[in-house]
Design an enzyme around this catalytic site. Structure first.
Site, PDB file in Angstrom:
ATOM      1  N   ALA C 241     -16.362 -28.545  17.443  1.00  0.00           N
ATOM      2  CA  ALA C 241     -16.958 -28.095  18.766  1.00  0.00           C
ATOM      3  C   ALA C 241     -16.248 -27.010  19.656  1.00  0.00           C
ATOM      4  O   ALA C 241     -15.418 -26.280  19.144  1.00  0.00           O
ATOM      5  CB  ALA C 241     -16.814 -29.401  19.844  1.00  0.00           C
ATOM      6  N   HIS C 242     -16.820 -26.487  20.698  1.00  0.00           N
ATOM      7  CA  HIS C 242     -16.240 -25.189  21.260  1.00  0.00           C
ATOM      8  C   HIS C 242     -14.914 -25.193  21.646  1.00  0.00           C
ATOM      9  O   HIS C 242     -14.435 -26.230  22.260  1.00  0.00           O
ATOM     10  CB  HIS C 242     -17.129 -24.885  22.453  1.00  0.00           C
ATOM     11  CG  HIS C 242     -17.157 -25.995  23.549  1.00  0.00           C
ATOM     12  ND1 HIS C 242     -17.923 -25.679  24.868  1.00  0.00           N
ATOM     13  CD2 HIS C 242     -16.852 -27.150  23.705  1.00  0.00           C
ATOM     14  CE1 HIS C 242     -18.089 -26.581  25.583  1.00  0.00           C
ATOM     15  NE2 HIS C 242     -17.513 -27.668  25.015  1.00  0.00           N
TER      16      HIS C 242
END
Lengths: 340, 340, 340
Positions: C241-242
């Site tokens: 994920a980011h």
């Protein structure tokens, strides 16, 4: 990538509908965290954990709530909900793609398909029969759209997306690369020896303001459509099986899987790696924590979990042996209680 | 999508080999659930839960077992296994793609590759060296097929599929979009500081009647092939690692992962989100329930599970604390028993 | 696939820097397991489980450690770390793709993008604005590379890969098909009714010698980059994920998911199907076993696990009932202890 968005604080305050405390003529050209922002950048403050970073930020302006305006060393944009204001500001600083409307010469579109003048089909896009593509839609390079699809206005598909036939997506949709919408539901009839495929004759209907992450798959229905309602946000690598319904404004985080014919209510939060077995119903307002298995319907809003939590493996190995003896343990405890 | 399949009940009874009770000249043009079917549509009844819907259906005909023929308000197609008969009927109502055989002008095929006359390569398909593509094979738009592959007759690849080199798939295979077959197995040798790649020199062999879901990956073997036997059905987002063998007529549901060199027997059902660690063997006839971890070989047919089941998080949080003390709890119970 | 790599044992010993015991002029043209190797093939022995296969192998030569040279019935290549020597040998036997450098006529490259002379863009590759593609880079057919990307020398992307804008990958990178690098992080602000998208303005930075499996997704950062350090190996179907950071030489196995803003240390092993919740930190040198959930930071190197282990479902069903009563069970045990 050479595009730079520049706004005066006056413009930002107007566009975001926020009160400005500071020089309205100051210019910001980007957005960054409190810690990393340099002069000429906007930042935001919403989490008290970062209070010390607020006091020392080099940003030119900070979005924050009124109570922190007094301690902010730079210009302030005062917001009731600073995180929401940051979200809206972030959109203003998004890079704008340079290409003009129209289809790339390499796009392959069937003669029966209607494409709005303002839509963009990038290189090597392939579109089937009797599909409709609305205003300002953008379909990324090497994506494939089947027949009988409907892409409403302002929807964006990134490269390498696949829509099978009979997929509908509402306005302002976003579909990330590698996603597959409308693949066959996993339906077979067993004859005692082998499996016979059940043709999946339904489609997929996605509402307005739906976002679908990278590498996510949503199967078409067996007879009726699989449905994702308005405002649903689905993360990467999620699997939505045939005839599932996901209620409005529900969030499904990465790597979760919803099995066939299950219904998720509105305003739910399905955390990452969650599994929902088939034919269950989850009511509105339910949160399921990460990597839980929903193996029964949930009829009461609340927070639900499964799993054991993390341990060092050495002790964990002993405990899982005892887990397998739990029922016996319980019964022996009962005997002890009775024998007193 | 304007194609309509229309059958008289006489034709359906003949093609499905079912007994008809009702007007043989009546026409049906689609298939729907008991609840949603309208006149002119076929339906089916196999789950007693929907008995009341059978009594009030507006379908023109219903596939059912003999015992329900008397209460069915419309024409009946009597089947020993109504669900299986529905599967076969569903295929009759599948839309037929309109395109003719041949390769789209944009397809890129190496001169050494042989493609049967009746095969279809859609737009932007790329095929490597010395590959063979059989009769009635269809390769969807923007798919890429490597070198040394073999696609047997009547196999269908949907758009955006990737076959690496040395992938073989048997007759009547179906591979959904976003799937990747033949990617490198995850093999490295550690030198004490960093990892060195082990070239993955095997291929992938898929049997006849295999279906692979969307976004699924099957790695090539390190030296020998990864093997999926005849009749195996694999759902979306499944990961099959190098040198796995999946036995005939086994079903692997969505988001499951089989780690390297493990063997799954025949006629198994691996439910969704299951993990199988590397180098284990599961015998024939095993069912593993959703999101279980198979961390040891299974030598006896049966049903296997792991996990804790779902709870409200408030009580769950208390219980997982106790889970970490299970071994201690057990020992204290033993002490109590002894002290009596 | 007609390319055959042929080496004399003298050449192999030199190239792999191993001691040869046997005929230096003997030729090997492939590599196989001890059990399956035929004359003319090389094999290796590193796992004592296969000792009996060493004694009966038909390979022409075997890579092994000195202590087994005496019992080896054929020529030996003596290695300190036979598995590592096998890894290096396997690379020598990898098929070499026949195509020459250059871009296929169907590749679409923006005029501002610089491509090294030795790079290869296969059919239908699309590359955006101001991207740099280094020496000996190969981009597989139907892949899409965004704008502002940087692909360092000797990096290979397989077909159907997607890079969004602002993705950087170091030297000798390998990215498998279906992977998506740089898709939007899953960030929204809730206004009490619905979710507002937060533009994801960061990029992705992948170090040197990084391998990314098939169907894996790595999101771009919200403001700063998502970072994967040198030597990291990521398997298939992984979700990063980011703003995650994965430390150097860490291995992430198939179907694992790392949620937003979490940090994994160096030299960790994240087994298959593991979940890491957001905003946690895992220190260097941690191993997490298959399908565990890391729901808290880990500050001490070691091996960590969660889950219950596998049981037959009949007993499992009883035990999960007791799991939900664990806290009560514990309290009743305490009462018993006190009442003694």
């Amino acid at each position: 990538m050479t595009t730079v968005s520049a706004y005066s604080l006056r413009e930002l305050a107007q566009q975001l509908d926020l009160e400005l405390i500071g020089d309205p003529a100051a210019i910001v050209t980007g957005i960054a965290t409190l810690e990393k922002a340099i002069p000429g950048q906007l930042s935001f403050f919403h989490n008290p954990l970062y209070h010390s970073q607020l006091l020392t930020t080099h940003a030119s302006a900070v979005i924050l709530s009124r109570e922190y305006a007094a301690v902010c060393p730079v210009a302030c944009l005062v917001a009731t909900n600073p995180y929401l204001a940051y979200a809206k500001a972030s959109i203003l600083f998004s890079p704008v793609p340079p290409e003009r409307a129209g289809s790339h010469a390499s796009a392959q579109v069937h003669a029966t398909t209607r494409i709005a003048n303002t839509a963009i089909l990038e290189a090597n896009v392939v579109v089937g029969v009797n599909t409709f593509i609305g205003e300002n839609v953008r379909v990324g390079a090497n994506s494939v759209i089947g027949s009988g699809c409907y892409l409403a206005d302002d929807t964006k598909l990134y490269p390498n997306v696949t829509f099978y036939d009979d997929v509908k997506i509402g306005k302002r949709g976003i579909v990330h690369s590698g996603s597959v919408i409308g693949s066959d539901g996993f339906g077979f009839a067993f004859d005692g020896t082998r499996y016979h495929k059940i043709a999946q004759l339904g489609g997929v209907t996605l509402g307005d303001d739906v976002e679908i992450g990278a590498g996510t798959s949503i199967d078409r229905g067996a007879l009726d459509d699989t449905v994702v309602e308005d405002g649903v946000k689905i993360d990467n690598q999620v699997q939505i099986a045939h005839n599932v319904r996901v209620g409005a404004n529900t969030v499904v985080c990465g790597c979760s899987a919803i099995a066939g014919s299950s219904t998720i209510g509105k305003n739910c939060i399905i955390a990452g790696g969650v599994g929902v077995i088939n034919h269950v119903t989850i009511c509105d307002g339910v949160t399921v924590t990460a990597m839980s298995l929903v193996n029964q319907s949930i009829t009461k809003p609340g927070v639900y979990s499964s799993g054991t939590g993390l341990s060092e493996s050495a002790s964990w190995k002993k405990n899982i042996v005892r887990f397998r003896q739990l029922d016996e343990l319980w019964k022996r405890l009962l005997r002890l209680e009775k024998s007193k």
